[in-house]
Design a protein around this motif. Structure first.
Motif, short mmCIF file in Angstrom:
data_model
loop_
_atom_site.label_atom_id
_atom_site.label_comp_id
_atom_site.label_asym_id
_atom_site.label_seq_id
_atom_site.Cartn_x
_atom_site.Cartn_y
_atom_site.Cartn_z
N ARG A 1 0.80 -1.22 0.00
CA ARG A 1 0.00 0.00 0.00
C ARG A 1 0.83 1.27 0.00
O ARG A 1 0.34 2.33 -0.30
N SER A 2 2.09 1.20 0.37
CA SER A 2 2.81 2.44 0.64
C SER A 2 3.18 3.21 -0.61
O SER A 2 3.04 4.42 -0.66
N SER B 1 7.88 8.57 3.86
CA SER B 1 6.56 8.82 3.32
C SER B 1 5.48 8.21 4.21
O SER B 1 4.39 8.78 4.36
N ARG B 2 5.78 7.09 4.85
CA ARG B 2 4.81 6.45 5.73
C ARG B 2 4.84 7.02 7.14
O ARG B 2 3.80 7.15 7.78
N ARG C 1 -1.42 12.01 0.38
CA ARG C 1 -1.46 11.09 1.52
C ARG C 1 -0.12 10.95 2.21
O ARG C 1 -0.03 10.37 3.29
N SER C 2 0.95 11.41 1.57
CA SER C 2 2.29 11.16 2.08
C SER C 2 2.59 11.98 3.33
O SER C 2 2.31 13.18 3.39
N ARG D 1 0.06 4.91 -3.00
CA ARG D 1 -0.80 5.87 -2.34
C ARG D 1 -0.01 7.06 -1.79
O ARG D 1 -0.53 8.15 -1.69
N ASP D 2 1.22 6.83 -1.38
CA ASP D 2 1.96 7.87 -0.70
C ASP D 2 3.08 8.47 -1.55
O ASP D 2 3.39 9.64 -1.43
N SER E 1 2.56 12.52 -2.83
CA SER E 1 1.11 12.56 -2.97
C SER E 1 0.48 13.23 -1.75
O SER E 1 1.13 13.39 -0.71
#
Length: 499
Positions: free
Chosen positions: A395-396, A486-487, A423-424, A399-400, A421
């Protein structure tokens, strides 16, 4: 000897128009989540006797050109595969390409004989031609499904190696030679050809890499031609030595693609373009060879039954048995079972018994054609859904963070193009807080169409595009660190590793 100029002009006109339409169709197929092979096959059918009426019934020519196209596709697959990502799953991939093939062929052959009423020869051929997965079909769909490296590595290794043993088996069964030998001898012949092809591929790959590093060619455009020629040299050498040319060309390309060669980026781009051309020509030609008038309700019923046995019984059992050498969680094994897409390979393999004139070979060709189309339509678009349901999607990254790489050959480095992004959690982090590996640095930030040379205190924002330069040996660690930030943002150093 005279040349029909008018016929040549018509061929160029139709060929270029079909190629252009096929290239434009890639965007449509990627949006729909479908392998582009389906569109190409249907284009061939539309051009054939059921459509424009172009006659084409030469099974021997189809087999020869099909093998050449598969060699090109395998070469491109090897050149563009990252060995570091595949290495962790090579045991499972090799097991799927050998032990998994044996299990799948056995189960489908038994079902074909006792459930579908096929003669043993056709039943074994059905199992043999349908068991290998197709690299072009698999990765045209998996490009949009972010998976852990162990899954992509297993699928890459399987699709690159499983053509070799199945080709040998189909030839032996089609020529009747398999009945002249003990089953143990047949297995030894298949394994021997596979190992021989791997050995030839390794020799050609490492020898070619040594040669290419020392060759001073006058123009960069010659390097891609030389590398592809080396892969086909391995194919020819293996075939001359009675070994598997498909195994040789894939292994040679894998070694060359992961060696420090001049103009690697140009070589990979050239190989991708040639492979797309080979796929287009191959699938259109296979569609031309089909005679829709031969397909009956009985053929469709047999195709559906065989596809269900293959998809719901033979493939899951073969994956489970193959995983003995490298156990994985059941969710990942379930996804591997569903991701075993078939494509051009089964249809091309059916041209072998067709060219040999085996009784029922036309029926087998039609059955396999229908099965490939129907079950690709069934499984292809559902792969993203299956990855989400089984919780195997990574997922990382999508999305990010979006990361693309371009090679800087002169300094053995890579240029990463990073998009942050919304979401990041990299939003709000200072450049200095990224703490990239030694030698890696953020060289440029593009924000609101304006370029900015960053400093350590420059704050990153969502929507920024970063250009990150990293030594090639540090690229994997650099990407890993970027995804960690990023996460987890500034606290990434205290979080667990990225999946």
């Amino acid at each position: 000897m005279t040349v029909d100029v008018q016929a040549l002009n018509e061929f160029v006109l139709i060929g270029s128009a079909v190629t252009l339409l096929a290239i434009l169709a890639v965007r449509l197929s990627s949006r729909a989540g479908l392998p582009s092979l389906l569109i190409y096959l249907l284009m061939g059918v539309a051009l054939g006797e059921a459509g424009l009426g172009i006659p084409f019934e030469d099974a021997e020519l189809t087999q020869a050109l099909g093998f050449a196209a598969l060699a090109v596709i395998l070469a491109e697959g090897g050149l563009t595969t990252n060995w570091r990502q595949m290495r962790s799953s090579i045991r499972l991939g090799a097991s799927l390409a050998t032990l998994g093939i044996v299990v799948s062929v056995t189960l489908v052959a038994i079902a074909g004989h006792y459930l579908l009423g096929l003669p043993w020869q056709l039943a074994v051929l059905l199992g043999a031609v349908c068991s290998p997965t197709d690299a072009a079909a698999v990765f045209s769909v998996l490009r949009v499904v972010p998976l852990p490296k162990r899954l992509t590595g297993a699928l890459e290794a399987e699709s690159g190696l499983n053509d070799a043993p199945t080709v040998v088996l189909v030839v032996l069964v089609s020529t009747g030679a398999v009945s002249d030998h003990h089953p143990g001898v047949v297995v030894a012949m298949v394994v021997g050809q596979l190992l021989g092809g791997v050995a030839v591929g390794l020799a050609a790959g490492f020898g070619g890499a040594w040669l290419m590093r020392r060759a001073a060619l006058p123009t960069a455009g010659l390097y891609p031609l030389a590398v592809l020629s080396l892969t086909f040299l391995s194919y020819g050498a293996a075939a001359a030595a009675q070994a598997s040319g498909f195994a040789a060309v894939y292994v040679a390309a894998l070694v060359l693609g992961n060696s420090e060669l001049p103009h690697r980026g140009a070589t990979r781009s050239f190989a991708e373009g040639v492979a797309w051309l080979a796929q287009i020509g191959l699938f259109v030609m296979l569609g031309l060879l089909l005679s829709p008038g031969r397909i009956t309700l009985s053929t469709v019923g047999l195709a559906l039954a065989a596809g269900l046995v293959l998809t719901l019984v033979a493939r899951p059992i073969s994956v489970a048995v193959s995983a003995v050498v490298q156990p994985m969680p059941w969710r990942e094994l379930a996804f591997l079972s569903w991701a075993g897409l078939r494509g051009a390979v089964p249809i091309v393999l059916t041209t072998i018994p067709l060219a040999e004139g085996i009784d029922g070979s036309e029926r087998l060709f039609d059955l396999v054609f229908v099965m490939v189309v129907v079950f690709t339509l069934l499984t292809g678009p559902t792969l993203p859904w299956a990855a989400r349901v089984l919780r195997v999607a990574r997922r990382s990254e999508p999305r990010d963070l979006d990361v693309e790489a371009a090679p800087l050959e002169r300094v053995a480095a890579d240029l990463l193009q990073v998009t942050i992004s919304p979401r990041s959690l990299m939003h709000g982090v200072e450049v200095g807080e990224l703490r990239l590996p030694q030698g890696a640095s953020v060289s440029l930030v593009i924000r609101d169409d304006q370029t900015l040379v960053p400093e350590r205190r420059t704050v990153l924002r969502a929507g920024d595009h970063l250009l990150v330069v990293t030594p090639r040996r540090q690229r994997e660690q650099t990407e890993k660190r970027l995804r960690q930030v990023s996460r987890g943002g500034r606290l990434a150093q205290w979080l667990g590793p990225v999946r």
